[in-house]
Scaffold this active site. Structure first.
Site: not given
Ligand code: ADP
Length: 609
Positions: A145, A448, A529-530
């Site tokens: 993220y 990833h 969602y993220r």
């Protein structure tokens, strides 16, 4: 590449470390990953310290020395050394270890290490004075993220975890605790064991992250208390102007200056429930958080396998009533069988020597030789409570799943000790582990991205997203790894897009795949969602109902709280006024174009900020 590898740090040596019980596993995991590594540990930097936007070297130097005077020279460190991606437990806070764009692009100018809430206030006031953007992280382990990287290059990363890493309280009667940002799942778990308390924590797949950071990023775990944000209770927050706020019952002073006794007992308190505004946002820096714990209970993990790929919608339909009736004990995971290959920790080359995604028939052939046998979908669940309760729940679940022809049921005792189910059983009982790292061995230098749309728990919706994933992964030549976390009304459909960090081609294809997946899912009404910081703008723009009413609302709040735009500009696509409309938003193919030498800069030259 053969390298003499340092042992990763233990918990007693460093707050980011691993517990002694996982010593050999951590070392083996690191060795395995490095044995697969072909890229050098670091390369000479092309540029010097990346300055914050619109800042001169002289102005920056003066600002940094002013901050060093206030919180200590050693606690403000320039980001001028070679960048090292490291490994999960020795991850960097200088850049995104899983870089998608150039490693040197999303970098900070410096890292500040506050010791207390008061020092966080000092840093925030300093940032306002010198007009320097801050990027707070708890531990920076949300790899996939953005890790510890700021969205605006040259921001000062505020690494809260290094010195603010105390468990401030554990209340066994209330089954709750209060933590600072640097408390990892490992640390909280070990402390509860040390005190011999009959309590469980809830942890995500990997145990090294921050309890607080994961909750405000709305991460999930796998016990019945797996919704981390829903199980937090009360926060202490430094606002972008340096003021201090306590949410929930903490807003009421306790007697004689003590903390309010109900702070960790009741979430909303009185008036608008403000906590949500500080999750996935850039409205404040969270310095303390109350977290609910679970009372120890009996538990039984298990798995079902389903034979056909096409069973997928039917499986989802079978899960829904079980989840809505709360027969299912936690948020179970439904994984495609290809994931059974990658959680072994063996590289893709072990299974398939061709180029391109591993073909379905090759997966089938290898699955046949795995302990669970040939199948298409694998359901990992856990039941909780006393033995009689667990047995009766399992009977109901079996009745529902055995309606799907060819379904098989396994308990951990049916499977060899190294099967992934044993590791899942730990996670589902709140015991943090490292096993999930193993699938990163899939390819050399692996990193990833997560594509994480939400769908209703309905077979038809799930199929739409699944089909989009199949089509686009094929188009970009990337292996599809679906894992679904299924609740009664919604599912997190999560795919791991694994790429080789040393290959610009793979990075470009992965970024393009992400961009097209987000757009295609949004076309059908499904949103993430993220997401990774590079895709935050695109995802935010998919929530555009009512002429972007939600973003206009967020921007109104942002501008009111942060008029100088210093706190995490661009986080979750929320840009403060001084950055808006100046080309910072990444809405097209800028990311792909920046890979391999480009930079994430504002598209137009910024006039005056
Ligand atoms: P992890 O908990 O997995 O180590 P991070 O510390 O990287 O994750 O947190 C995830 C993201 O949440 C960060 O990139 C940052 O944007 C935000 N964040 C983390 N901690 C805080 C905090 N205490 N206050 C405000 N934002 C935070």
């Amino acid at each position: 590449m053969s390298q003499a590898l340092n042992s990763p740090p233990t918990l007693s040596e460093q707050y980011r470390g691993y517990p002694e019980r996982l010593a050999s596993q951590a070392q083996e995991s690191k060795n395995r990953l490095y044995s697969n590594k072909t890229a050098p540990e670091s390369v000479p930097r092309k540029r010097g310290v990346r300055l914050p936007p619109d800042t001169t070297q002289d102005g920056f130097d003066r600002a940094i020395s002013a901050l060093q005077q206030q919180i200590g020279q050693q606690n403000v460190v320039l980001n001028d050394k070679p960048l090292i991606d490291g490994w999960y437990l020795d991850h960097p806070n200088t850049h995104d270890a899983f870089h998608v764009v150039d490693q040197e692009d999303l970098v900070s100018s410096a890292v500040a290490y506050p010791e207390s809430t008061t020092e966080v206030q000092t840093i925030v006031k300093w940032a306002n004075k010198y007009s320097i953007p801050l990027w707070p992280i708890s531990m920076g382990r949300n790899l996939g993220y953005g890790g510890g990287a700021p969205r605006v290059p040259g921001s000062v990363v505020v690494d809260l975890g290094k010195r603010m890493n105390k468990i401030l309280n554990i209340d066994p009667d209330n089954a709750s605790c209060v933590v600072e940002p640097g408390v990892s799942y490992f640390e909280l778990y070990e402390e509860i064991q040390r005190r011999k308390l009959p309590l469980w924590i809830d942890c995500p797949d990997l145990g090294g992250g921050s309890v607080l950071g994961n909750a405000i990023d709305r991460g999930v775990g796998y016990t019945p208390m797996g919704d981390h944000f829903a199980n937090h209770c009360g926060m202490e927050i430094v606002l972008p102007n340096g003021e201090l706020l306590r949410t929930g019952m903490g807003a009421m002073p306790g007697k004689y200056g003590a903390d309010n006794p109900t702070w960790q007992s009741f979430q909303p308190a009185y008036g608008p429930y403000s906590d949500g505004m500080f999750s996935q946002s850039n409205f404040g820096i969270v310095c303390q958080m109350g977290v609910w714990l679970m009372r120890e209970t009996g538990h039984q993990s298990y798995l079902f396998t389903f034979p056909r790929d096409e069973d997928f919608p039917e499986i989802v339909e079978a899960i829904r009533p079980l989840a809505q009736n709360r027969i299912l004990g936690n948020i179970p995971q439904l994984r495609h069988v290809v994931q059974e290959l990658n959680v072994t920790g063996l590289p893709k080359s072990h299974w398939y020597s061709g180029t391109g995604p591993i073909p379905r028939d090759v997966v089938r052939k290898h699955a046949r030789n795995l302990p669970t046998g040939e199948c298409s979908w694998v359901f990992y669940g856990t039941q909780y409570g006393d033995l009689a309760g667990i047995e009766s729940q399992l009977e109901i679940i079996k009745t529902a799943f055995f309606k799907i022809k060819g379904t098989k049921f396994f308990l951990p005792s049916d499977l060899p000790p190294d099967h992934y189910l044993h590791s899942r059983a730990k996670v589902c009982a709140g015991i943090p582990v490292l096993r999930e790292l193993d699938w990163l061995n899939w390819k050399p230098n692996a990193a990833h991205l997560f594509f994480s749309p939400i769908t209703p728990t309905k077979g038809a919706d799930a199929k739409v997203v699944h089909d989009i994933n199949i089509r686009l992964h094929e188009k970009y030549g990337i292996d599809l790894f679906p894992t679904l976390c299924v609740a009664g009304r919604e599912m997190h459909y999560i795919t791991n897009i694994v790429y080789d960090r040393s290959s610009d081609d793979e990075k470009r294809r992965s970024a393009a795949l992400m961009r097209e997946l987000i757009a295609a899912a949004a076309n059908e009404g499904y949103g993430e969602y993220r997401t990774h910081i590079l895709f935050a703008d695109q995802v935010a723009r998919t929530y555009s109902w009512g002429d972007n009413a939600l973003m206009r609302f967020n921007e109104t709040i942002k501008d009111a709280l942060d008029p100088n735009g210093i706190l995490a500009p661009g986080r979750n696509g929320i840009w403060p006024k001084k950055y808006r409309g100046k080309g910072w938003e990444l809405l097209g193919d800028e990311t792909e174009r920046a890979i391999g030498g480009g930079t994430i800069e504002p598209k137009k030259t910024m006039s005056r900020l």
